[in-house]
Structure formats: C-alpha cells, structure tokens
Design a protein around this motif. Structure first.
Motif, mmCIF file in Angstrom:
data_model
loop_
_atom_site.group_PDB
_atom_site.id
_atom_site.type_symbol
_atom_site.label_atom_id
_atom_site.label_comp_id
_atom_site.label_asym_id
_atom_site.label_seq_id
_atom_site.Cartn_x
_atom_site.Cartn_y
_atom_site.Cartn_z
ATOM 1 N N ALA A 249 46.509 35.760 16.323
ATOM 2 C CA ALA A 249 45.303 34.959 16.754
ATOM 3 C C ALA A 249 44.690 34.120 15.665
ATOM 4 C CB ALA A 249 44.330 35.757 17.368
ATOM 5 N N PHE B 241 44.710 30.233 15.721
ATOM 6 C CA PHE B 241 43.599 29.260 15.792
ATOM 7 C C PHE B 241 43.108 28.762 14.531
ATOM 8 C CE2 PHE B 241 43.335 31.488 19.928
ATOM 9 C CZ PHE B 241 42.559 30.586 20.563
ATOM 10 N N TYR C 230 44.874 24.004 21.386
ATOM 11 C CA TYR C 230 44.299 25.360 21.684
ATOM 12 C C TYR C 230 44.996 26.301 22.754
ATOM 13 C CZ TYR C 230 40.565 23.929 18.474
ATOM 14 O OH TYR C 230 39.547 23.879 17.428
ATOM 15 N N PHE C 231 45.574 25.420 23.448
ATOM 16 C CA PHE C 231 46.255 26.149 24.758
ATOM 17 C C PHE C 231 47.382 26.876 23.957
ATOM 18 C CE2 PHE C 231 50.305 26.190 27.319
ATOM 19 C CZ PHE C 231 49.532 27.106 28.412
ATOM 20 N N ALA D 101 46.066 30.010 22.304
ATOM 21 C CA ALA D 101 45.733 30.928 23.408
ATOM 22 C C ALA D 101 47.019 31.638 23.728
ATOM 23 C CB ALA D 101 44.820 30.597 24.419
ATOM 24 N N SER E 21 48.403 34.004 21.153
ATOM 25 C CA SER E 21 47.526 35.116 21.212
ATOM 26 C C SER E 21 47.602 36.089 22.412
ATOM 27 C CB SER E 21 45.999 34.632 21.000
ATOM 28 O OG SER E 21 45.897 33.813 19.878
ATOM 29 N N TYR E 22 47.573 35.611 23.474
ATOM 30 C CA TYR E 22 47.785 36.317 24.883
ATOM 31 C C TYR E 22 48.920 37.348 24.790
ATOM 32 C CZ TYR E 22 48.680 37.813 29.346
ATOM 33 O OH TYR E 22 48.854 38.498 30.717
ATOM 34 N N ILE F 74 41.923 40.050 19.447
ATOM 35 C CA ILE F 74 42.324 38.709 19.824
ATOM 36 C C ILE F 74 40.975 37.819 19.603
ATOM 37 C CG2 ILE F 74 43.224 37.107 21.350
ATOM 38 C CD1 ILE F 74 45.258 38.828 20.383
ATOM 39 N N LEU F 75 40.016 38.218 20.285
ATOM 40 C CA LEU F 75 38.873 37.272 20.249
ATOM 41 C C LEU F 75 38.209 37.164 18.848
ATOM 42 C CD1 LEU F 75 36.358 35.756 21.558
ATOM 43 C CD2 LEU F 75 35.239 38.005 22.102
ATOM 44 N N ALA G 291 40.457 35.041 16.858
ATOM 45 C CA ALA G 291 40.336 33.520 17.172
ATOM 46 C C ALA G 291 39.176 33.201 16.499
ATOM 47 C CB ALA G 291 40.261 33.375 18.718
#
Length: 231
Positions: free
Chosen positions: A116, A120, A140-141, A144, A147-148, A161-162, A165
């Motif tokens: 992540a 990012f 950014y997609f 994400a 990261s997902y 992840i948050l 990011a």
C-alpha cells in the motif's frame, strides 16, 4: 486507552474477516497475480515512457525521485513493521484459523503494508507529475486494487492498508515538492516547466487502454489456469 486499542483491533479484525471471506476459486488465481510487482511490468514501463516523453531532460530527475519515493516508502514500512510488531492475520492466533490464505502467509509482522505504501507513493507522485483527472482516477484505482489484494490474500488488516496508503500519499507529495525545489534552484532554465506540463486526455486514454488490455489478459490467463486445474 487499552480498551480503545482493543476496540479498534476488533473493528479491524471484523472488517478484515468480512472482506477476506468474500472469495472464490477464480479470484484465488487472479489476486496472487495482481499482488506481484512483476505482473505490472508493462504498466510500469508505460508510465516511464510518458514521464520521459513529457519531461525530456528533466525525466532523469523525475525517475530518480520516483525511485527514491519507492525506496523510502518500502524501507519505512519495514522499519515500522519491525518496531510495532503487529502480527499478520495469518500469524495471529486469535483469528488465523478463520483466515482465507491463498498461497503464503507472508512475514511475521504486518503493520503497515509495504504494498500500500509503495503503490500510493507512486500514485501520488505521478498524479502530481501528470496533472490529469482521468489519470488520477486510473492510478489511484490501480493503487487501491494492489492494496486490496493484500486483504484478499489474508496477509494484511484494513488498517495496515489504510496507514500504508496515507504514508505513501505523504511520501509521494513530499517527493514532488522536492522536485519543485530542485527545478527552481537547479533546473530553472530547462523546459518543460513542472507547473505547465500535464498528460493530455488522449495520452491518458492510451495509458488506460494499456491497463485495460493488460488486466483483461491477466483475467483470461487466470480463467484458463483455473479450467486447467479443474480438468
């Protein structure tokens, strides 16, 4: 304070188990592919091509700072992992028996996610470089999505992840600001100017098509691999 930390941990675990629990054989093949850096080589090369095309001589500085962003993001996340020592879901005795782990457990500690942070950081830096809204949505997609995959594969909690990011965004923004300082002090007479250079919608569309074709290819290959395993 301890009660608050425990409450946050439980929320994190609940969110993780919800998303990690949404899996099927097809995505079990796709997600390990999407999570690997080597899988996105063509996409990375396309990004590098547009950086060189748009910034010419300044592309050297841009590429160095982009690489530096990734190195700083990666090493800082590793440092925090070893300092905080929060167990990954796959190693957490409280929930590891509930985790859908696809192909490997990863390292022992997971806070916060290097994937992540790295993706990012790249997204934030290139978004400022190219200054195109459609490109920003795409990059950014991509960040994400990568990261997902870490949640799907069972190796990171959502808060991992948050945090990654947010740290990655900060690093990418700071490196772009450093680029502006370098331009003003050392590259003043060399064109093009950062503030006046952007990716056109047509160029963004070309990059989107590369992303789309490549992603579709990965999905088709994954589908073939799945059917080959079932035969």
């Amino acid at each position: 304070m301890i009660a608050l930390i425990q409450s946050i941990k439980q929320i994190d675990q609940s969110i993780f188990l919800f998303f990690n629990g949404m899996h099927n054989p097809f995505w079990d093949v796709v997600m390990p592919l999407f999570t690997q850096t080597a899988t996105w080589s063509i996409f990375y090369l396309t990004l590098l091509y547009f950086i060189i095309r748009k910034y010419r001589m300044k592309a050297i500085a841009a590429l160095v700072l982009l690489a530096l962003s990734i190195v700083i993001a990666d090493q800082f996340s590793v440092f925090v992992k070893e300092t905080v020592q929060r167990l990954r879901p796959t190693h957490d005795p409280d929930i590891q028996h509930l985790v859908h782990n696809v192909y490997r457990k990863g390292g022992l500690y997971g806070y916060f996610s290097s994937h992540a942070t790295n993706t990012f950081a790249v997204a934030a830096f290139t978004a400022r470089l190219f200054k195109n809204t459609r490109f920003q949505l795409l990059i950014y997609f991509w960040a994400a999505l990568v990261s997902y995959t870490r949640i799907y594969l069972g190796v990171h909690y959502p808060f991992d992840i948050l945090t990654g990011a947010l740290v990655g965004l900060l690093i990418g923004q700071l490196m772009y600001r450093l680029f502006l300082i370098i331009e003003n002090r050392f590259l003043l007479l060399k064109l093009p100017k950062l503030a006046e250079t952007s990716l056109s919608n047509q160029e963004t569309f070309s990059l989107f098509m590369v992303f789309l074709i490549f992603t579709a290819t990965v999905l088709l290959v994954a589908n073939q691999l799945l059917h080959a395993q079932l035969i």
